[in-house]
Design an enzyme around this catalytic site. Sequence first.
Site, PDB file in Angstrom:
ATOM      1  N   HIS A  28      59.252 -39.962  11.661  1.00  0.00           N
ATOM      2  CA  HIS A  28      59.009 -38.698  10.967  1.00  0.00           C
ATOM      3  C   HIS A  28      60.189 -37.764  11.185  1.00  0.00           C
ATOM      4  O   HIS A  28      61.018 -37.984  12.076  1.00  0.00           O
ATOM      5  CB  HIS A  28      57.685 -38.064  11.415  1.00  0.00           C
ATOM      6  N   ASP A  54      54.355 -40.075  17.014  1.00  0.00           N
ATOM      7  CA  ASP A  54      53.470 -38.908  17.068  1.00  0.00           C
ATOM      8  C   ASP A  54      52.256 -39.011  16.144  1.00  0.00           C
ATOM      9  O   ASP A  54      52.388 -39.140  14.927  1.00  0.00           O
ATOM     10  CB  ASP A  54      54.258 -37.651  16.707  1.00  0.00           C
ATOM     11  N   HIS A  73      56.292 -40.092  25.133  1.00  0.00           N
ATOM     12  CA  HIS A  73      56.317 -38.801  24.441  1.00  0.00           C
ATOM     13  C   HIS A  73      55.557 -37.724  25.228  1.00  0.00           C
ATOM     14  O   HIS A  73      54.816 -36.922  24.682  1.00  0.00           O
ATOM     15  CB  HIS A  73      55.718 -38.940  23.026  1.00  0.00           C
ATOM     16  N   HIS A 101      50.004 -36.922  11.867  1.00  0.00           N
ATOM     17  CA  HIS A 101      50.721 -35.896  12.632  1.00  0.00           C
ATOM     18  C   HIS A 101      50.780 -34.619  11.785  1.00  0.00           C
ATOM     19  O   HIS A 101      50.177 -34.547  10.727  1.00  0.00           O
ATOM     20  CB  HIS A 101      52.112 -36.442  12.980  1.00  0.00           C
ATOM     21  N   HIS A 137      60.722 -34.784  12.411  1.00  0.00           N
ATOM     22  CA  HIS A 137      60.877 -33.726  13.407  1.00  0.00           C
ATOM     23  C   HIS A 137      62.161 -34.024  14.180  1.00  0.00           C
ATOM     24  O   HIS A 137      62.515 -35.187  14.397  1.00  0.00           O
ATOM     25  CB  HIS A 137      59.669 -33.685  14.360  1.00  0.00           C
ATOM     26  N   ASP A 186      63.213 -34.055  17.191  1.00  0.00           N
ATOM     27  CA  ASP A 186      63.300 -34.901  18.378  1.00  0.00           C
ATOM     28  C   ASP A 186      63.192 -36.392  18.041  1.00  0.00           C
ATOM     29  O   ASP A 186      63.243 -37.238  18.934  1.00  0.00           O
ATOM     30  CB  ASP A 186      62.275 -34.491  19.440  1.00  0.00           C
ATOM     31  N   HIS A 187      63.056 -36.703  16.767  1.00  0.00           N
ATOM     32  CA  HIS A 187      63.005 -38.107  16.344  1.00  0.00           C
ATOM     33  C   HIS A 187      64.144 -38.470  15.385  1.00  0.00           C
ATOM     34  O   HIS A 187      64.263 -39.630  14.996  1.00  0.00           O
ATOM     35  CB  HIS A 187      61.651 -38.413  15.686  1.00  0.00           C
TER      36      HIS A 187
END
Lengths: 304, 304
Positions: A62, A213, A271, A142, A64, A66-67
């Site tokens: 996804h 997530d 995570h 998510h 976001h 941090d990914h």
Amino acid sequence: MSTYLTILGFNSAIPTVNSSPTAQFLEMEERAFLIDCGEGTQVQLRKAKARFSKINHIFISHLHGDHCFGLPGLIASFRLLGRETPLHVYGPKGIKEMLETIFKITETHKGFEVIYHELESKNSEKIYEDNRVEVYTIPLDHRIYCNGYLFREKPKERHLNMHEIAKYPEIETCDYHNLKLGKDFILSDGYVLKNEILTTEPSKSVSYAFCSDTRYLETILPIIENVDVLYHESTFLHDLKEMADYTGHTTALEAARIARKANVGKLILGHFSNRYHDLNVFTDEAREVFPNSFLPKALEPIKI
Amino acid sequence: MSTYLTILGFNSAIPTVNSSPTAQFLEMEERAFLIDCGEGTQVQLRKAKARFSKINHIFISHLHGDHCFGLPGLIASFRLLGRETPLHVYGPKGIKEMLETIFKITETHKGFEVIYHELESKNSEKIYEDNRVEVYTIPLDHRIYCNGYLFREKPKERHLNMHEIAKYPEIETCDYHNLKLGKDFILSDGYVLKNEILTTEPSKSVSYAFCSDTRYLETILPIIENVDVLYHESTFLHDLKEMADYTGHTTALEAARIARKANVGKLILGHFSNRYHDLNVFTDEAREVFPNSFLPKALEPIKI
């Protein structure tokens, strides 16, 4: 040709001095897959001495930060290292616009083709297949459109039993291929040699499911059933179940329930929220439900 | 209220296990400035124990990835840490489109205002000023539009000489401000007390020039003249002068010539090509021309 998973980073949200955001390097049947790519992933790949240049397929769960914030730097470095092989990037719709905008403005002339596979479906779909491996999406729940990924080795060829084969001079080298596929051999006199006599069982085909997530989600169970290893996020402990639901995450207890219900071989948690300092609390909670639960170890390849 | 420079990363192009791309943290007169922001800068800030949240102004020299790919992650982390203070970002035109596209697609809701100051001028301009500090651009000559930045402390107030002041009961606390500004004091009988009697010289106002990626460029000399510390890139040694010109970079010898001609106090070299392993070759070359040349030390604050 074993399958190895190297977890490059497993913390949530904010990178710290000792922990990196989500990224995993999966070597399966000589293919090298990168799963998620938080900021700093290219350095983590170097620390892990991973075969950097062998990565031809990147799967982003996804969008976001941090990914995925490590993607522009990784792709820019590929170019500087002289890459010519096309690179396939799988991820939510929008990933192409984001990366191409960055490359245009930073004048990153890639020198190799980036082939985008933008995902929008809410159903699991096969997104990659070759003669040995297939990859499916695992739709998750998510705050933003998000998929996990299931990596499966295809059934392997049976092993030749050379001791038995040697007894039949009629069987020639060119027949081996059919034997490995499980076919019987018919002698010139019409006698049928059963394949089980001439071959032994193939090596086990392993599978790995990466569940990034997500809220607790039982619809993933049929997709990940019986996988050898499941990575499942567990951002919080169960006493913060409300916070988990609110932020679109899972608790360690819930991750363990998923692992038990899906009858997986092994569960790796990850995570974790930065609020936890001693991570053993996660396995303590998960093992009450699913004893074969483990913490990830960054940069150490594990055999699947 | 001294001025400290912490170099967070100084290598060029590809981040490695031991070196980070360009980023610097400058504390001047209680302001905290971030200069360039390559991938991983937020972790370098943590390693340096820098006052992360005090950064209100970020200056980006140019939009090559090794100078800006750390920005999205840093700004996303500011949000996660609850920032509310507006953040000023100075950089080439295009920086707003790039960052806002990323924030839109990654659904990074900032929660604080990002104020963009997009630069296009080919002439030096004052882009920041408050009561103590001013910042000017240093137009450079790279493959892409690029500015260095000059940070200058404004002239400081004179120090009160309390021993002398005590001799004149007529001088009250409310007069101190004018004395610090250098004004004389007129006694009630008309006698003029010269300011030099009542005050001593102010502390020195220091200046720092950051010259990011550029070819050898003498037009910067009047801008950076007499600065206390000059950081100047020196990607190559002078035997690769042709390569330096072709790629828009400077050699160590050339950086030293700039330092000498501009009569700076101290030269810090940086942005070394990954082809060099022993970096002492850079200072060896530079010191032939400008003895006060140094290698950067990552994460160690230096007083300017």
